[in-house]
Design a protein around this motif. Structure first.
Motif, mmCIF file in Angstrom:
data_model
loop_
_atom_site.group_PDB
_atom_site.id
_atom_site.type_symbol
_atom_site.label_atom_id
_atom_site.label_comp_id
_atom_site.label_asym_id
_atom_site.label_seq_id
_atom_site.Cartn_x
_atom_site.Cartn_y
_atom_site.Cartn_z
ATOM 1 N N THR A 25 0.774 -1.342 0.016
ATOM 2 C CA THR A 25 0.003 -0.037 -0.106
ATOM 3 C C THR A 25 0.821 1.391 0.098
ATOM 4 O OG1 THR A 25 -1.833 -1.155 1.181
ATOM 5 C CG2 THR A 25 -1.785 1.262 1.200
ATOM 6 N N LEU A 26 1.855 1.306 0.784
ATOM 7 C CA LEU A 26 2.729 2.657 0.879
ATOM 8 C C LEU A 26 3.531 2.884 -0.359
ATOM 9 C CD1 LEU A 26 4.379 1.990 4.584
ATOM 10 C CD2 LEU A 26 2.340 3.351 3.853
ATOM 11 N N GLN A 27 3.969 1.699 -0.924
ATOM 12 C CA GLN A 27 4.748 1.710 -2.044
ATOM 13 C C GLN A 27 3.659 2.009 -3.414
ATOM 14 O OE1 GLN A 27 6.471 -1.799 -4.049
ATOM 15 N NE2 GLN A 27 8.204 -0.673 -4.566
ATOM 16 N N MET A 28 2.716 1.473 -3.620
ATOM 17 C CA MET A 28 1.925 1.735 -4.642
ATOM 18 C C MET A 28 0.785 3.104 -4.479
ATOM 19 S SD MET A 28 3.094 -0.436 -6.654
ATOM 20 C CE MET A 28 2.054 -0.328 -8.053
ATOM 21 N N GLU A 29 0.452 3.287 -3.328
ATOM 22 C CA GLU A 29 -0.433 4.337 -3.257
ATOM 23 C C GLU A 29 0.330 5.611 -2.549
ATOM 24 O OE1 GLU A 29 -4.194 3.028 -1.298
ATOM 25 O OE2 GLU A 29 -3.907 1.182 -2.429
ATOM 26 N N GLY A 30 1.509 5.743 -2.254
ATOM 27 C CA GLY A 30 2.247 6.949 -1.748
ATOM 28 C C GLY A 30 2.205 7.182 -0.267
ATOM 29 N N GLY A 31 1.237 6.528 0.308
ATOM 30 C CA GLY A 31 1.351 6.810 1.786
ATOM 31 C C GLY A 31 -0.092 6.463 2.494
ATOM 32 N N ALA A 32 0.031 6.230 3.872
ATOM 33 C CA ALA A 32 -1.288 5.906 4.501
ATOM 34 C C ALA A 32 -0.859 5.958 6.118
ATOM 35 C CB ALA A 32 -1.620 4.521 4.337
ATOM 36 N N THR A 33 -2.246 6.406 6.696
ATOM 37 C CA THR A 33 -2.122 6.521 8.046
ATOM 38 C C THR A 33 -2.249 5.097 8.841
ATOM 39 O OG1 THR A 33 -4.458 6.966 8.353
ATOM 40 C CG2 THR A 33 -3.075 8.702 8.067
ATOM 41 N N VAL A 34 -2.140 5.162 10.023
ATOM 42 C CA VAL A 34 -2.469 3.862 10.963
ATOM 43 C C VAL A 34 -3.659 3.350 10.621
ATOM 44 C CG1 VAL A 34 -2.536 2.852 13.372
ATOM 45 C CG2 VAL A 34 -0.587 4.320 12.557
ATOM 46 N N SER A 35 -4.668 4.330 10.807
ATOM 47 C CA SER A 35 -6.005 4.185 10.500
ATOM 48 C C SER A 35 -6.719 3.371 9.248
ATOM 49 C CB SER A 35 -6.991 5.413 10.834
ATOM 50 O OG SER A 35 -6.755 5.775 11.986
ATOM 51 N N GLN A 36 -6.080 4.033 8.376
ATOM 52 C CA GLN A 36 -6.018 3.552 6.900
ATOM 53 C C GLN A 36 -5.609 2.058 6.621
ATOM 54 O OE1 GLN A 36 -4.127 6.786 4.886
ATOM 55 N NE2 GLN A 36 -5.981 7.847 4.242
ATOM 56 N N ILE A 37 -4.327 1.866 7.091
ATOM 57 C CA ILE A 37 -3.830 0.524 7.142
ATOM 58 C C ILE A 37 -4.727 -0.516 7.918
ATOM 59 C CG2 ILE A 37 -1.720 -0.785 7.739
ATOM 60 C CD1 ILE A 37 -1.205 0.909 5.393
ATOM 61 N N ALA A 38 -5.097 -0.098 8.923
ATOM 62 C CA ALA A 38 -6.277 -0.953 9.850
ATOM 63 C C ALA A 38 -7.203 -1.200 9.078
ATOM 64 C CB ALA A 38 -6.441 -0.363 11.211
ATOM 65 N N GLU A 39 -7.994 -0.450 8.495
ATOM 66 C CA GLU A 39 -9.071 -0.460 7.754
ATOM 67 C C GLU A 39 -8.853 -1.507 6.554
ATOM 68 O OE1 GLU A 39 -11.791 2.367 4.865
ATOM 69 O OE2 GLU A 39 -11.295 3.273 7.123
ATOM 70 N N ARG A 40 -7.777 -1.200 5.879
ATOM 71 C CA ARG A 40 -7.459 -1.838 4.701
ATOM 72 C C ARG A 40 -7.485 -3.607 4.782
ATOM 73 N NH1 ARG A 40 -4.846 -0.728 -0.420
ATOM 74 N NH2 ARG A 40 -5.783 1.382 0.197
ATOM 75 N N PHE A 41 -6.843 -3.809 6.221
ATOM 76 C CA PHE A 41 -6.863 -5.547 6.346
ATOM 77 C C PHE A 41 -7.932 -5.664 7.423
ATOM 78 C CE2 PHE A 41 -2.910 -3.962 8.915
ATOM 79 C CZ PHE A 41 -3.318 -4.546 10.141
ATOM 80 N N GLY A 42 -8.682 -4.817 7.864
ATOM 81 C CA GLY A 42 -9.821 -5.016 8.635
ATOM 82 C C GLY A 42 -9.190 -5.549 10.025
ATOM 83 N N GLY A 43 -8.033 -5.192 10.505
ATOM 84 C CA GLY A 43 -7.557 -5.250 11.749
ATOM 85 C C GLY A 43 -7.542 -4.218 12.691
ATOM 86 N N ALA A 44 -6.847 -4.236 14.013
ATOM 87 C CA ALA A 44 -7.248 -3.291 14.927
ATOM 88 C C ALA A 44 -6.065 -2.165 14.735
ATOM 89 C CB ALA A 44 -6.684 -3.828 16.650
ATOM 90 N N ARG A 45 -6.216 -0.881 15.068
ATOM 91 C CA ARG A 45 -5.251 -0.135 14.938
ATOM 92 C C ARG A 45 -3.888 -0.317 15.710
ATOM 93 N NH1 ARG A 45 -6.626 6.035 14.907
ATOM 94 N NH2 ARG A 45 -4.824 5.756 16.055
ATOM 95 N N SER A 46 -3.996 -0.765 16.784
ATOM 96 C CA SER A 46 -2.748 -1.450 17.513
ATOM 97 C C SER A 46 -1.883 -2.386 16.726
ATOM 98 C CB SER A 46 -3.285 -2.069 18.949
ATOM 99 O OG SER A 46 -3.809 -3.145 18.860
ATOM 100 N N THR A 47 -2.762 -3.222 15.865
ATOM 101 C CA THR A 47 -1.743 -4.160 15.129
ATOM 102 C C THR A 47 -1.200 -3.312 13.965
ATOM 103 O OG1 THR A 47 -3.395 -5.878 15.863
ATOM 104 C CG2 THR A 47 -1.899 -6.274 13.703
ATOM 105 N N ALA A 48 -1.972 -2.469 13.381
ATOM 106 C CA ALA A 48 -1.561 -1.732 12.188
ATOM 107 C C ALA A 48 -0.091 -0.808 12.757
ATOM 108 C CB ALA A 48 -2.495 -0.887 11.700
ATOM 109 N N HIS A 49 -0.471 -0.164 13.771
ATOM 110 C CA HIS A 49 0.745 0.556 14.484
ATOM 111 C C HIS A 49 1.999 0.075 14.470
ATOM 112 C CE1 HIS A 49 3.085 2.784 17.270
ATOM 113 N NE2 HIS A 49 2.591 3.895 16.747
#
Length: 111
Positions: A25-49
């Motif tokens: 995601t970071l490579q292809m879309e240019g960037g993301a927040t913790v919340s966006q990454i968590a939403e992307r894989f349907g996980g918790a924000r703490s896991t994404a962090h």
């Protein structure tokens, strides 16, 4: 010639899959927040962090002053590759960004 569909690994490791998806995601879309990454894989924000922290530690990601994670030095190497996908992306992105700014809508390119 069409490429065959990929067969999923018979031994999936969810944490590795999430980390790879975050890096992609970071490579292809240019960037993301913790919340966006968590939403992307349907996980918790703490896991994404935790995933993003490890990607930063291994230089796959960097965090900017606005707390957005972006591709780090390791992923940036691929940005400068001579692959067909890399060249297409480099040519198309400025135009796609202009369309997004002009229309205030999302835009994508499908080949």
């Amino acid at each position: 010639m069409d490429k065959p569909l990929k067969t999923p690994s018979p031994y999936p490791i969810a944490s590795v899959d999430r980390a790879l998806r975050a890096a992609h995601t970071l490579q292809m879309e240019g960037g993301a927040t913790v919340s966006q990454i968590a939403e992307r894989f349907g996980g918790a924000r703490s896991t994404a962090h935790r995933i993003l922290a490890m990607l930063v530690y291994r230089d796959f990601a960097v965090q900017d002053e606005e707390r957005v994670y972006r591709a780090g030095p390791v992923l940036e190497l691929a940005t400068h590759s001579k692959s067909v996908v890399s060249r297409l992306r480099a040519a198309a992105l400025p135009h796609l960004h202009r369309i997004v700014d002009l229309l205030d809508e999302t835009a994508n390119l499908i080949v």
